[in-house]
Motif scaffolding. Sequence first.
Motif, PDB file in Angstrom:
ATOM      1  N   GLN A  83     -77.139  -5.037  39.107  1.00 62.60           N
ATOM      2  CA  GLN A  83     -76.089  -6.023  39.328  1.00 62.60           C
ATOM      3  C   GLN A  83     -75.322  -5.598  40.578  1.00 62.60           C
ATOM      4  O   GLN A  83     -74.927  -4.430  40.705  1.00 62.60           O
ATOM      5  CB  GLN A  83     -75.125  -6.098  38.149  1.00 62.60           C
ATOM      6  CG  GLN A  83     -73.986  -7.093  38.371  1.00 62.60           C
ATOM      7  CD  GLN A  83     -72.816  -6.880  37.421  1.00 62.60           C
ATOM      8  OE1 GLN A  83     -72.598  -5.767  36.940  1.00 62.60           O
ATOM      9  NE2 GLN A  83     -72.066  -7.927  37.155  1.00 62.60           N
TER      10      GLN A  83
ATOM     11  N   GLU B 286     -82.048  -8.737  42.276  1.00 57.99           N
ATOM     12  CA  GLU B 286     -81.710  -7.813  41.189  1.00 57.99           C
ATOM     13  C   GLU B 286     -82.872  -6.918  40.761  1.00 57.99           C
ATOM     14  O   GLU B 286     -82.653  -5.838  40.211  1.00 57.99           O
ATOM     15  CB  GLU B 286     -81.180  -8.587  39.989  1.00 57.99           C
ATOM     16  CG  GLU B 286     -82.175  -9.509  39.337  1.00 57.99           C
ATOM     17  CD  GLU B 286     -81.593 -10.260  38.149  1.00 57.99           C
ATOM     18  OE1 GLU B 286     -82.386 -10.880  37.426  1.00 57.99           O
ATOM     19  OE2 GLU B 286     -80.369 -10.213  37.941  1.00 57.99           O
ATOM     20  N   GLU B 287     -84.116  -7.337  41.037  1.00 60.13           N
ATOM     21  CA  GLU B 287     -85.265  -6.510  40.686  1.00 60.13           C
ATOM     22  C   GLU B 287     -85.935  -5.912  41.922  1.00 60.13           C
ATOM     23  O   GLU B 287     -87.044  -5.385  41.824  1.00 60.13           O
ATOM     24  CB  GLU B 287     -86.278  -7.344  39.895  1.00 60.13           C
ATOM     25  CG  GLU B 287     -85.728  -7.857  38.570  1.00 60.13           C
ATOM     26  CD  GLU B 287     -86.742  -8.686  37.801  1.00 60.13           C
ATOM     27  OE1 GLU B 287     -87.940  -8.644  38.141  1.00 60.13           O
ATOM     28  OE2 GLU B 287     -86.337  -9.365  36.854  1.00 60.13           O
ATOM     29  N   HIS B 288     -85.267  -5.926  43.054  1.00 63.25           N
ATOM     30  CA  HIS B 288     -85.855  -5.404  44.289  1.00 63.25           C
ATOM     31  C   HIS B 288     -86.043  -3.882  44.180  1.00 63.25           C
ATOM     32  O   HIS B 288     -85.143  -3.161  43.718  1.00 63.25           O
ATOM     33  CB  HIS B 288     -84.956  -5.736  45.478  1.00 63.25           C
ATOM     34  CG  HIS B 288     -85.623  -5.560  46.804  1.00 63.25           C
ATOM     35  ND1 HIS B 288     -85.883  -4.325  47.344  1.00 63.25           N
ATOM     36  CD2 HIS B 288     -86.101  -6.472  47.703  1.00 63.25           C
ATOM     37  CE1 HIS B 288     -86.469  -4.468  48.518  1.00 63.25           C
ATOM     38  NE2 HIS B 288     -86.620  -5.765  48.754  1.00 63.25           N
TER      39      HIS B 288
ATOM     40  N   LEU C 150     -83.489  -0.864  42.686  1.00 63.34           N
ATOM     41  CA  LEU C 150     -83.859  -0.098  41.499  1.00 63.34           C
ATOM     42  C   LEU C 150     -84.044   1.383  41.813  1.00 63.34           C
ATOM     43  O   LEU C 150     -83.839   2.240  40.944  1.00 63.34           O
ATOM     44  CB  LEU C 150     -85.123  -0.672  40.877  1.00 63.34           C
ATOM     45  CG  LEU C 150     -84.990  -2.087  40.297  1.00 63.34           C
ATOM     46  CD1 LEU C 150     -86.315  -2.549  39.713  1.00 63.34           C
ATOM     47  CD2 LEU C 150     -83.888  -2.154  39.247  1.00 63.34           C
TER      48      LEU C 150
ATOM     49  N   PRO D 271     -78.247 -12.392  43.398  1.00 61.79           N
ATOM     50  CA  PRO D 271     -79.012 -12.391  42.140  1.00 61.79           C
ATOM     51  C   PRO D 271     -80.517 -12.387  42.354  1.00 61.79           C
ATOM     52  O   PRO D 271     -81.265 -11.875  41.510  1.00 61.79           O
ATOM     53  CB  PRO D 271     -78.546 -13.673  41.446  1.00 61.79           C
ATOM     54  CG  PRO D 271     -78.009 -14.538  42.541  1.00 61.79           C
ATOM     55  CD  PRO D 271     -77.408 -13.599  43.541  1.00 61.79           C
ATOM     56  N   GLU D 272     -80.972 -12.925  43.491  1.00 62.80           N
ATOM     57  CA  GLU D 272     -82.407 -12.952  43.759  1.00 62.80           C
ATOM     58  C   GLU D 272     -82.966 -11.575  44.100  1.00 62.80           C
ATOM     59  O   GLU D 272     -84.188 -11.383  44.160  1.00 62.80           O
ATOM     60  CB  GLU D 272     -82.728 -13.942  44.892  1.00 62.80           C
ATOM     61  CG  GLU D 272     -82.061 -13.642  46.212  1.00 62.80           C
ATOM     62  CD  GLU D 272     -80.713 -14.310  46.395  1.00 62.80           C
ATOM     63  OE1 GLU D 272     -80.433 -14.779  47.508  1.00 62.80           O
ATOM     64  OE2 GLU D 272     -79.928 -14.352  45.421  1.00 62.80           O
TER      65      GLU D 272
ATOM     66  N   SER E  95     -73.275 -11.808  39.301  1.00 66.01           N
ATOM     67  CA  SER E  95     -73.799 -10.854  40.272  1.00 66.01           C
ATOM     68  C   SER E  95     -73.963 -11.521  41.622  1.00 66.01           C
ATOM     69  O   SER E  95     -74.382 -12.676  41.707  1.00 66.01           O
ATOM     70  CB  SER E  95     -75.166 -10.311  39.818  1.00 66.01           C
ATOM     71  OG  SER E  95     -75.688  -9.391  40.766  1.00 66.01           O
TER      72      SER E  95
ATOM     73  N   PHE F 234     -75.837  -0.553  37.047  1.00 67.51           N
ATOM     74  CA  PHE F 234     -77.000  -0.530  36.167  1.00 67.51           C
ATOM     75  C   PHE F 234     -76.506  -0.401  34.730  1.00 67.51           C
ATOM     76  O   PHE F 234     -75.819   0.568  34.398  1.00 67.51           O
ATOM     77  CB  PHE F 234     -77.927   0.630  36.526  1.00 67.51           C
ATOM     78  CG  PHE F 234     -78.414   0.571  37.942  1.00 67.51           C
ATOM     79  CD1 PHE F 234     -79.523  -0.191  38.289  1.00 67.51           C
ATOM     80  CD2 PHE F 234     -77.732   1.244  38.954  1.00 67.51           C
ATOM     81  CE1 PHE F 234     -79.955  -0.265  39.600  1.00 67.51           C
ATOM     82  CE2 PHE F 234     -78.150   1.173  40.269  1.00 67.51           C
ATOM     83  CZ  PHE F 234     -79.266   0.415  40.598  1.00 67.51           C
TER      84      PHE F 234
ATOM     85  N   THR G  85     -84.330  -2.468  34.337  1.00 67.37           N
ATOM     86  CA  THR G  85     -85.230  -3.262  35.176  1.00 67.37           C
ATOM     87  C   THR G  85     -84.516  -4.149  36.183  1.00 67.37           C
ATOM     88  O   THR G  85     -85.174  -4.854  36.949  1.00 67.37           O
ATOM     89  CB  THR G  85     -86.130  -4.156  34.300  1.00 67.37           C
ATOM     90  OG1 THR G  85     -85.295  -5.026  33.510  1.00 67.37           O
ATOM     91  CG2 THR G  85     -86.995  -3.309  33.382  1.00 67.37           C
ATOM     92  N   ARG G  86     -83.184  -4.108  36.191  1.00 64.61           N
ATOM     93  CA  ARG G  86     -82.467  -4.931  37.170  1.00 64.61           C
ATOM     94  C   ARG G  86     -81.142  -4.289  37.527  1.00 64.61           C
ATOM     95  O   ARG G  86     -80.568  -3.504  36.764  1.00 64.61           O
ATOM     96  CB  ARG G  86     -82.242  -6.356  36.654  1.00 64.61           C
ATOM     97  CG  ARG G  86     -81.485  -6.450  35.345  1.00 64.61           C
ATOM     98  CD  ARG G  86     -81.181  -7.901  34.984  1.00 64.61           C
ATOM     99  NE  ARG G  86     -82.339  -8.740  35.067  1.00 64.61           N
ATOM    100  CZ  ARG G  86     -83.167  -8.982  34.055  1.00 64.61           C
ATOM    101  NH1 ARG G  86     -82.951  -8.389  32.886  1.00 64.61           N
ATOM    102  NH2 ARG G  86     -84.192  -9.780  34.197  1.00 64.61           N
TER     103      ARG G  86
END
Length: 256
Positions: A99, A65-67, A71, A62-63, A59, A222, A96-97
């Motif tokens: 890509q 992915e949960e922003h 989402l 990657p930092e 991805s 997702f 929850t994440r």
Amino acid sequence: MPSTATWSDDERRRFLHDGVVIRRGLIHGDVLTPARDLVSGWLTEAYDPARLTAYTERSFAPELEEHPDLLALYQRSGLAELAEDLLRPARTAPVTRAQIQIRLPHGTEQPVKSMHVDGVSCPHLEPSDLRTFTFIVGVVLDGSATADAGALHYVPGGHHRMARYFATDWVLGQPAQTPDDIDAQDGTAFTAERGDVVVMHHLVPHRVGINTTNIPRVMAYFRVHHAQHPDLALPALSDPWLEFPALATLAHPGTA
């Protein structure tokens, strides 16, 4: 016109036949713009060219992915409700994440992804690792709506062929991801504009090619899992409707 949060009968039949359904213009500005701007900012400020292969295999950003802004593409757009409707009466696991996949513009030596199904015999995984899911939802954040712009290419109906392959010609741990007749196909390009959405069965083989334009092709994906996917993952490779109770009834009428 179907509700944005439910599937029409025609869409369900299309998903059974092709393994893919496309919703045009589903994601709008109030959800789309913050996510697009977030990834665009990352590409300008945080992208590390030395990590291009790792980004491509796993991805980008990657930092992030949960922003919440990423989402929101799934949680605040109707996509979560669509996902639940596709599996009903089964339940989906929480998503929850995100890509992020980016095909960089012409001139970048970016690895090409050949035909594959995700999470099976991936080059960055151990051969015995199985990182599959039930289906994937992709949102176009940016890029040219042409086949040569790093578009996703998929094989309509390929999930049927892949199920036969996994049932008869494959064992967990072997390196080959797809049979030769699938490898040889170019696939159908997902030619799409910003805000378009593709929903694709996990078993549909796909690839991504070179972006010959001057605009990055940016997708947010997702991965949606049936709530019991860890227990169903291996048999679901050879039974495409194991995790789709309602669709299983449509695919095999009279067997319910």
